[in-house]
Write a protein that holds these residues in place. Sequence first.
Motif, mmCIF file in Angstrom:
data_model
loop_
_atom_site.group_PDB
_atom_site.id
_atom_site.type_symbol
_atom_site.label_atom_id
_atom_site.label_comp_id
_atom_site.label_asym_id
_atom_site.label_seq_id
_atom_site.Cartn_x
_atom_site.Cartn_y
_atom_site.Cartn_z
ATOM 1 N N ARG A 90 -1.244 -56.650 -30.272
ATOM 2 C CA ARG A 90 -2.120 -56.047 -31.209
ATOM 3 C C ARG A 90 -2.723 -57.083 -32.101
ATOM 4 O O ARG A 90 -3.836 -57.159 -32.286
ATOM 5 C CB ARG A 90 -1.172 -55.310 -32.180
ATOM 6 N N TYR A 143 0.611 -46.865 -29.753
ATOM 7 C CA TYR A 143 -0.348 -47.774 -29.353
ATOM 8 C C TYR A 143 -1.388 -47.318 -28.364
ATOM 9 O O TYR A 143 -0.964 -46.755 -27.475
ATOM 10 C CB TYR A 143 0.323 -49.086 -28.722
ATOM 11 N N LEU A 178 -8.651 -54.895 -16.899
ATOM 12 C CA LEU A 178 -7.331 -54.078 -16.933
ATOM 13 C C LEU A 178 -8.132 -52.600 -16.071
ATOM 14 O O LEU A 178 -7.307 -52.080 -15.347
ATOM 15 C CB LEU A 178 -7.245 -53.902 -18.267
ATOM 16 N N LEU A 237 0.596 -53.230 -21.282
ATOM 17 C CA LEU A 237 -0.763 -53.161 -21.596
ATOM 18 C C LEU A 237 -1.447 -52.142 -20.632
ATOM 19 O O LEU A 237 -2.106 -51.234 -20.799
ATOM 20 C CB LEU A 237 -1.575 -54.420 -21.331
ATOM 21 N N LEU A 243 -5.248 -48.505 -26.543
ATOM 22 C CA LEU A 243 -6.302 -49.680 -26.380
ATOM 23 C C LEU A 243 -7.193 -49.959 -27.348
ATOM 24 O O LEU A 243 -7.823 -48.956 -27.875
ATOM 25 C CB LEU A 243 -7.060 -49.638 -24.986
ATOM 26 N N ARG A 252 -9.894 -51.649 -27.026
ATOM 27 C CA ARG A 252 -11.097 -51.527 -26.627
ATOM 28 C C ARG A 252 -11.166 -51.227 -25.309
ATOM 29 O O ARG A 252 -10.101 -50.980 -24.796
ATOM 30 C CB ARG A 252 -12.031 -53.186 -26.665
ATOM 31 N N ALA A 292 -10.739 -50.345 -21.263
ATOM 32 C CA ALA A 292 -10.141 -51.400 -20.053
ATOM 33 C C ALA A 292 -10.960 -52.160 -19.372
ATOM 34 O O ALA A 292 -10.331 -53.422 -18.930
ATOM 35 C CB ALA A 292 -9.260 -50.396 -19.114
ATOM 36 N N THR A 350 4.134 -55.889 -28.071
ATOM 37 C CA THR A 350 3.009 -55.158 -28.637
ATOM 38 C C THR A 350 2.347 -55.892 -29.658
ATOM 39 O O THR A 350 1.164 -55.697 -30.004
ATOM 40 C CB THR A 350 3.357 -53.691 -29.127
ATOM 41 N N ILE A 401 -11.322 -55.805 -20.875
ATOM 42 C CA ILE A 401 -10.093 -56.465 -21.156
ATOM 43 C C ILE A 401 -9.863 -57.273 -19.890
ATOM 44 O O ILE A 401 -9.456 -56.942 -18.622
ATOM 45 C CB ILE A 401 -8.762 -55.602 -21.440
ATOM 46 N N TYR A 423 -5.838 -56.583 -28.315
ATOM 47 C CA TYR A 423 -5.947 -55.847 -27.121
ATOM 48 C C TYR A 423 -5.709 -54.270 -27.449
ATOM 49 O O TYR A 423 -5.887 -53.248 -26.673
ATOM 50 C CB TYR A 423 -5.086 -56.516 -26.146
ATOM 51 N N ILE A 424 -4.677 -53.981 -28.181
ATOM 52 C CA ILE A 424 -4.246 -52.709 -28.655
ATOM 53 C C ILE A 424 -4.301 -52.653 -30.003
ATOM 54 O O ILE A 424 -4.469 -53.785 -30.828
ATOM 55 C CB ILE A 424 -2.612 -52.718 -28.005
ATOM 56 N N ALA A 467 -2.927 -48.354 -21.142
ATOM 57 C CA ALA A 467 -4.119 -47.987 -20.615
ATOM 58 C C ALA A 467 -4.203 -46.737 -19.936
ATOM 59 O O ALA A 467 -5.156 -45.963 -19.956
ATOM 60 C CB ALA A 467 -4.686 -49.188 -19.716
#
Length: 157
Positions: free
Chosen positions: A50, A65, A131, A14, A67, A69, A71, A46, A74, A54-55, A18
């Motif tokens: 997903r 992949y 994150l 993740l 993000l 939303r 960072a 992942t 998160i 998150y991704i 990012a």
Amino acid sequence: MKITAQEEYGLRLLLRIAKCSDNSGMSIPDLSEAEGLSAAYVAKLTRILRIAGYISSTPGYKGGYILARPAGQININQVLKLLGGTLFSKNFCGNYSGVRPLCTNSVDCSVRSLWQMIQLSVDQLLDQITLADLVGSEQTSLQLLHTLMAQHTRVLS
């Protein structure tokens, strides 16, 4: 207490996503190579990230992949719970009752209060970390975490 491989590698993936500056994101082979993990394990992690939102994947031959939303939105505590669960949950006593259907200490258990306090402390600290707080250098993250830990310790005092 141990940090599971799934928690460690899932969080690292993740974070790697990012930090990626490519708008098409990072593919499973890219992530596998960058983190030294098998492609199958990266695909598993992942998928979990997903499905949890998150991704998201970018379409096409060069897709990857990204993000789903920002960072800063998160929460690390939520990510770690997704990847590995909690240290202590309401089902804890039922899961560790020994050979009996109910724990012999279910009415009065000082150990349960220890696990609850540890879970509360971990939750309070990790709930403050996003994150985005981990995207910078190790030194920057360390300074932030020291500040949060000092604040947390003052609150508990």
